[in-house]
Write a protein that holds these residues in place. Structure first.
Motif, short mmCIF file in Angstrom:
data_model
loop_
_atom_site.label_atom_id
_atom_site.label_comp_id
_atom_site.label_asym_id
_atom_site.label_seq_id
_atom_site.Cartn_x
_atom_site.Cartn_y
_atom_site.Cartn_z
N SER A 110 -3.68 -1.72 -8.95
CA SER A 110 -3.82 -0.55 -9.82
C SER A 110 -5.02 0.30 -9.42
CB SER A 110 -3.96 -1.00 -11.28
OG SER A 110 -5.06 -1.89 -11.42
N GLU A 111 -6.12 -0.34 -9.00
CA GLU A 111 -7.31 0.39 -8.56
C GLU A 111 -7.03 1.13 -7.25
OE1 GLU A 111 -10.59 -2.79 -10.39
OE2 GLU A 111 -9.97 -2.89 -8.28
N TYR A 112 -6.32 0.47 -6.37
CA TYR A 112 -5.99 1.08 -5.07
C TYR A 112 -5.14 2.33 -5.28
CZ TYR A 112 -4.37 1.51 -0.24
OH TYR A 112 -4.10 1.98 1.03
N LYS A 123 0.83 -1.20 0.00
CA LYS A 123 0.00 0.00 0.00
C LYS A 123 0.87 1.26 0.00
CE LYS A 123 -4.00 -1.77 2.62
NZ LYS A 123 -4.72 -1.60 3.91
N ASP A 124 1.89 1.22 0.82
CA ASP A 124 2.79 2.37 0.93
C ASP A 124 3.48 2.64 -0.40
OD1 ASP A 124 4.17 4.36 2.60
OD2 ASP A 124 5.95 3.14 2.22
N TYR A 125 3.98 1.60 -1.03
CA TYR A 125 4.62 1.75 -2.34
C TYR A 125 3.64 2.29 -3.38
CZ TYR A 125 8.88 -0.89 -1.07
OH TYR A 125 10.06 -1.30 -0.51
N ASN A 159 -6.06 6.30 -4.20
CA ASN A 159 -5.36 6.88 -3.05
C ASN A 159 -4.15 7.74 -3.38
OD1 ASN A 159 -6.59 5.46 -0.48
ND2 ASN A 159 -6.44 3.88 -2.08
N GLN A 160 -3.61 7.61 -4.56
CA GLN A 160 -2.41 8.37 -4.87
C GLN A 160 -2.75 9.83 -5.11
OE1 GLN A 160 0.02 7.50 -8.44
NE2 GLN A 160 1.69 7.14 -7.00
N PHE A 189 -3.68 -9.23 -2.65
CA PHE A 189 -3.94 -7.82 -2.35
C PHE A 189 -5.43 -7.52 -2.42
CE2 PHE A 189 -4.17 -3.28 -3.08
CZ PHE A 189 -3.18 -2.77 -2.26
N ARG A 190 -6.11 -8.04 -3.48
CA ARG A 190 -7.55 -7.78 -3.60
C ARG A 190 -8.32 -8.46 -2.48
NH1 ARG A 190 -10.64 -8.97 -9.18
NH2 ARG A 190 -9.90 -11.08 -8.73
#
Length: 470
Positions: free
Chosen positions: A461-463, A423-425, A467-468, A452-453
């Motif tokens: 990619s969706e996350y 998540k951090d990356y 959030n980015q 992850f999902r």
């Protein structure tokens, strides 16, 4: 003849000062008046003055703004501040900007005018004498002839200095504000030494007084500017560590301050970081006190110390988030005494969180080491049997203890840490999903995406899109 300009937004004050003070008796003459700082600067563009009397609180341009401009445009002009008692917080700034005196309006009585002007005249002549010596090639800095001086240093805003100044009596001395929270007296006689010390010691027993009296010896023959510089450095560095609520007076020798400069031991800092992260100090009091003493002994500047504490907080939360989820620095960290108390509170929190009586301190330390190994070696294959062996525990007992102390099985915790790191990356870098998978321990990026999902409800990619930022 000393030419005087009076600046005050109150016309009655201007007229009163101009007409009632015995200017001629002290070789002074009022050559102009102005109702704010802007008008004063306009006057000074076409008129020569030697002495400026200015109020602090004025519209258009305040007294402090005026003083800054005068210091830059007319550095030879002496400045006296007119103020109310409640403006004391501004007096400190005014003295720092070079005011030679200040007059409290509420104390302006007829019998005090002569004393005020005599004091102002003397200080102007003293300053002129120093400047003359400077232009003749002599050292403009005063060489001290008395061995003892005094400073008052405060860790927080206080009105103690205000009270001391107001009660200074008939001595011809003036405490100098040499830096924020640092006031200095340098007497000229033994009589003045005793009088000043008696006055400031009155506040020694005051409740809730965060000032500390510095009794400084070894001044004879020293340069006044150098003493001021050493005290400022002391306030910024060592005073933070010397302060204690039960120690009202601090005795210093100039030689101690002169030899106080030392390089920061970067290697020692690195060692301390490692020791604080092992959490051995949580169970062992002797180790805890040893680490505190070693950290204090470094005498790190406060900014560097705060950075180090933030590093420890972030690492403790990152590595040991199964037992601690939120840590914060103390509010108003003004001394090492506050830092030390904070460390004791952190130790209590960790002891309470990890205090499972079913396990010995050795077992708890082993599990904490295992947790660190997981975080440090996240990109590599991590197996319970290998980690158990490295912390000197059997595979089965290690798994049991790990689940009881951490709250998850070993494999669950490894997946949890890997997903959190992913998540951090995703949020803070633009690395590809393949790169992130490899660096969080997954050789197959498709398998990583499924895990992850399952944990987050969305693909990597969706996350990232959700959030980015930036």
């Amino acid at each position: 003849m000393i030419k005087v300009l009076i600046v005050d937004d109150d016309k009655l004050v201007r007229k009163g000062l101009a007409s009632t003070m015995p200017w001629q008796d002290y070789d002074m003459k009022v050559v102009g008046e102005a109702k704010n700082g802007e008008k004063a600067l306009e006057f000074m563009e076409s008129n020569e003055i030697d002495l400026l009397f200015t109020d602090l609180a004025m519209p258009v341009m305040s007294g402090l703004e005026l003083m800054r401009s005068v210091r830059e445009l007319h550095p030879s002009v002496s400045i006296v501040v007119l103020t109310m008692h409640q403006d004391f917080e501004y007096i400190q700034d005014a003295l720092r900007l070079g005011a030679i005196d200040y007059i409290a309006k509420v104390q302006m009585e007829m019998e005090s005018f002569e004393e005020v002007l005599a004091r102002v005249q003397k200080r102007m002549l003293d300053a002129k004498g120093k400047n003359d010596r400077h232009f003749m090639g002599e050292d403009s800095s005063e060489v001290l002839e008395i061995d003892e001086g005094y400073a008052l240093i405060s860790t927080v805003e206080t009105d103690v200095m205000k009270r001391i100044i107001e009660e200074k009596g008939d001595l011809d001395y003036h405490p100098e504000l040499i830096d924020e929270g640092v006031w200095l007296w340098l007497p000229t006689s033994e009589k003045d030494c005793k009088h000043i010390l008696d006055k400031i010691l009155i506040y020694d027993q005051k409740d809730n007084c965060d000032c500390r009296i510095i009794i400084l010896n070894g001044l004879t023959g020293k340069n006044k500017n150098e003493i001021q510089k050493l005290l400022i450095e002391y306030k910024e560095n060592r005073f933070f560590y010397d302060y204690h609520p039960e120690k009202k007076r601090i005795y210093l020798f100039v030689q101690d301050l002169e030899s106080n400069t030392s390089l920061i031991d970067e290697e020692k800092i690195t060692q301390l970081k490692e020791q604080w992260l092992t959490l051995t100090w949580v169970q062992q009091t002797s180790e805890f006190e040893k680490l505190l003493n070693e950290m204090k002994g470094l005498h790190l500047p406060k900014t560097r110390l705060v950075n180090l504490l933030y590093f420890l907080i972030n690492e403790w939360i990152r590595i040991y988030n199964h037992v601690i989820s939120k840590l914060e620095l103390p509010v108003g960290m003004n001394s090492w005494y506050d830092v030390e108390n904070w460390f004791y509170s952190i130790r209590d929190i960790l002891n309470e969180s990890m205090g499972n009586n079913l396990f010995s301190s050795d077992v708890q330390k082993s599990i904490m080491r295992a947790v660190r190994f997981i975080h440090e070696e996240l990109a590599c294959p991590v197996h319970a049997s290998d980690i158990a062996k490295r912390v000197n525990m059997s595979r089965s007992y290690f798994s049991q203890c790990f689940k009881d102390l951490v709250g998850m099985t070993f494999n669950e915790y490894v997946r949890h840490v890997r997903v959190e790191k992913a998540k951090d990356y995703l949020v803070h870098t633009n690395k590809t999903v393949t790169w992130i998978a490899e660096n969080t321990g997954y050789a197959d990026d498709k398998y990583f995406s499924r895990i992850f999902r399952k944990k987050t409800g969305s693909l990597p990619s969706e996350y990232r899109k959700m959030n980015q930022k930036g």
